[in-house]
Motif scaffolding. Structure first.
Motif, mmCIF file in Angstrom:
data_model
loop_
_atom_site.group_PDB
_atom_site.id
_atom_site.type_symbol
_atom_site.label_atom_id
_atom_site.label_comp_id
_atom_site.label_asym_id
_atom_site.label_seq_id
_atom_site.Cartn_x
_atom_site.Cartn_y
_atom_site.Cartn_z
ATOM 1 N N GLU A 271 3.068 -8.516 4.831
ATOM 2 C CA GLU A 271 2.843 -7.931 3.508
ATOM 3 C C GLU A 271 2.458 -8.995 2.490
ATOM 4 O O GLU A 271 1.662 -8.741 1.582
ATOM 5 N N THR B 200 -1.169 -9.705 2.966
ATOM 6 C CA THR B 200 -1.950 -8.547 2.551
ATOM 7 C C THR B 200 -2.185 -8.532 1.049
ATOM 8 O O THR B 200 -3.216 -8.040 0.582
ATOM 9 N N THR B 201 -1.255 -9.102 0.275
ATOM 10 C CA THR B 201 -1.390 -9.054 -1.184
ATOM 11 C C THR B 201 -2.560 -9.876 -1.705
ATOM 12 O O THR B 201 -3.132 -9.534 -2.734
ATOM 13 N N ARG C 26 -1.256 -10.670 -8.548
ATOM 14 C CA ARG C 26 -0.406 -9.698 -7.860
ATOM 15 C C ARG C 26 0.994 -10.272 -7.587
ATOM 16 O O ARG C 26 1.672 -9.816 -6.663
ATOM 17 N N TRP C 27 1.396 -11.230 -8.401
ATOM 18 C CA TRP C 27 2.691 -11.853 -8.169
ATOM 19 C C TRP C 27 3.828 -10.833 -8.192
ATOM 20 O O TRP C 27 4.782 -10.936 -7.423
ATOM 21 N N ALA C 28 3.741 -9.834 -9.032
ATOM 22 C CA ALA C 28 4.812 -8.828 -9.089
ATOM 23 C C ALA C 28 4.990 -8.155 -7.731
ATOM 24 O O ALA C 28 6.125 -7.871 -7.313
ATOM 25 N N ASP C 29 3.888 -7.911 -7.015
ATOM 26 C CA ASP C 29 3.982 -7.312 -5.685
ATOM 27 C C ASP C 29 4.643 -8.281 -4.703
ATOM 28 O O ASP C 29 5.439 -7.874 -3.847
ATOM 29 N N VAL C 30 4.284 -9.578 -4.810
ATOM 30 C CA VAL C 30 4.885 -10.575 -3.923
ATOM 31 C C VAL C 30 6.377 -10.703 -4.216
ATOM 32 O O VAL C 30 7.204 -10.754 -3.295
ATOM 33 N N GLY D 6 8.274 -8.493 -5.308
ATOM 34 C CA GLY D 6 8.923 -7.299 -4.786
ATOM 35 C C GLY D 6 9.254 -7.393 -3.309
ATOM 36 O O GLY D 6 10.098 -6.632 -2.804
ATOM 37 N N LEU D 7 8.623 -8.338 -2.616
ATOM 38 C CA LEU D 7 8.926 -8.555 -1.200
ATOM 39 C C LEU D 7 10.118 -9.491 -1.013
ATOM 40 O O LEU D 7 10.554 -9.724 0.119
#
Length: 412
Positions: free
Chosen positions: A147, A150-151, A363-367, A369-370
């Motif tokens: 994931e 993927t980001t 997209r750090w917020a998505d990272v 979140g992992l």
């Protein structure tokens, strides 16, 4: 700047205390940046460098911690100090570019010898690229999280240099162009059986299958294998592609073509002869190899072969980037092949890394979140920017090679 968590980043939260070495490191640093086109700013307002108002800024937040980390191990300490927040920059790649441009001459030879007296870091024995060691080294990077990759990667999930068409900045198209370029170097055609060493997330295997080839692809990353198989199935070519969790040294069979994209950098210098001999052993008579490899100048490679750097410790354990000369020598000495064609993509890699870094930061917020923390963010940003700077100035390059059977009476 918040400090790293000691529980997650042991040894990084508290800087070392090496006052004598810190004083030497400060002297070396001040001398090195004095003539650089950057602005180095200290908390009290002191400035170093000859940069103007448009030049990149390096802001030293915690000078004592910064110089102690440099003193304890300059090649590792510089990156660690960024991870720890001891210094910051508004555009890291722009800042690191003038450093990279002067990497071999930044510190005078006499002072380099003095500095080496304090360079105690050595490659841990467990990072040697034996079959077991290679699996662990790959696990530490590629099995972080599918994931995560993927980001910031594009839809092709290609984690290697793209090849941009003139006038285009479309990354997915450039990655597909790169893949076709490698397959063309290996003369991959319909009806052939192709071996790929280093699956990645399946992008090249899918494209080779779409050309009508049957593909056996090798990886030693369990996470990559899982997602690659899902992507291969989704592309409708599962009946043409076999993904094996297998080291290249364990490969068997005979193939019409062999391809490998940016895998040789993880092989390790002592195993380059084994790697190239495997290409030759696995290739049918008359077959071709398509190889994509990051390279560095030969003199820098020789200097780097005994180094244990920040990249080794935090990103690619066990790796060494070869020179073109080292590749030529290994092909000549350990195969019956020759380099028939080569293509440089160095500037394209700088653009590729810029795309990745910009997307990663956006997209750090998505990272996060992992489950990745701010220290990881700074580590990954430094890795991408440091690499981009190297390709910008030509300290690093990347080539696609076509290896073909050596004709009788061939002389290199």
């Amino acid at each position: 700047m918040p400090r790293p968590s000691e529980g997650v980043w042991p040894g990084l939260a508290t800087p070392p205390h090496v006052p004598a070495r810190a004083r030497i490191a400060e002297s070396l640093f001040r001398r090195a940046v004095k003539e650089l086109p950057v602005r180095v700013v200290f908390p009290g307002g002191e400035r170093l460098g000859v940069g103007d108002d448009d030049s990149p800024v390096m802001r030293i937040v915690r000078p004592a911690a910064f110089f102690n980390r440099l003193g304890a191990g300059s090649k590792i300490g510089f990156g660690e100090s960024y991870m720890a927040g001891d210094w910051t920059s508004t555009d890291l790649a722009d800042l690191l570019t003038p450093f990279a441009a002067r990497l071999s001459t930044l510190i005078p030879p006499t002072l380099q010898r003095i500095g080496r007296r304090f360079a105690e870091a050595r490659q841990p024995s467990e990072e040697s690229n034996t079959v077991d060691g290679s699996r662990e080294n790959i696990h530490r990077h590629y099995d972080l999280s599918n994931e995560l990759f993927t980001t910031f990667l594009d839809e092709t999930m290609s984690y290697s240099s793209a090849w941009f068409a003139p006038g285009s900045d479309d990354l997915p198209d450039a990655q597909r162009r790169k893949i076709d370029g490698v397959l063309d170097m290996a003369n991959v055609r319909s009806g052939q059986h192709v071996l790929e060493i280093g699956t990645g997330w399946g992008g090249l295997a899918i494209r080779a299958a779409q050309r009508g080839a049957r593909v056996t692809t090798l990886t030693i990353s369990a996470e990559q294998a899982k997602l690659a198989q899902e992507r291969i199935a989704a592309a409708g070519v599962a009946d043409q592609v076999q993904v094996l969790l297998r080291d290249y040294r364990e490969a068997q069979g005979s193939y019409d073509a062999v391809v490998s994209v940016e895998m040789i950098e993880a092989v390790g210098m002592e195993y380059w002869p084994t790697f190239f001999a495997a290409l030759d052993r696995l290739l049918k008579p008359g077959g071709s190899v398509g190889l994509q490899a990051i390279t560095m100048p030969h003199d820098r490679m020789l200097a780097a072969r005994s180094d244990y750097s920040w990249i080794h410790k935090y990103v690619f354990p066990g790796g060494l980037i070869p020179s073109v000369e080292a590749i030529e020598d290994n092909v000549a000495e350990h195969t019956g092949l020759r380099i028939a064609e080569r293509r440089s993509l160095g500037p394209d890699y700088a653009r590729t890394l810029a795309h990745w870094r910009e997307t990663f930061m956006a997209r750090w917020a998505d990272v996060a979140g992992l489950g990745f923390d701010d220290t990881f963010r700074r580590m990954w940003e430094f890795y991408l920017a440091y690499s981009e700077a190297g390709f910008r100035v030509g300290y690093l390059d990347v080539f696609q090679f076509s290896l073909q059977p050596r004709p009788a009476h061939y002389s290199r």
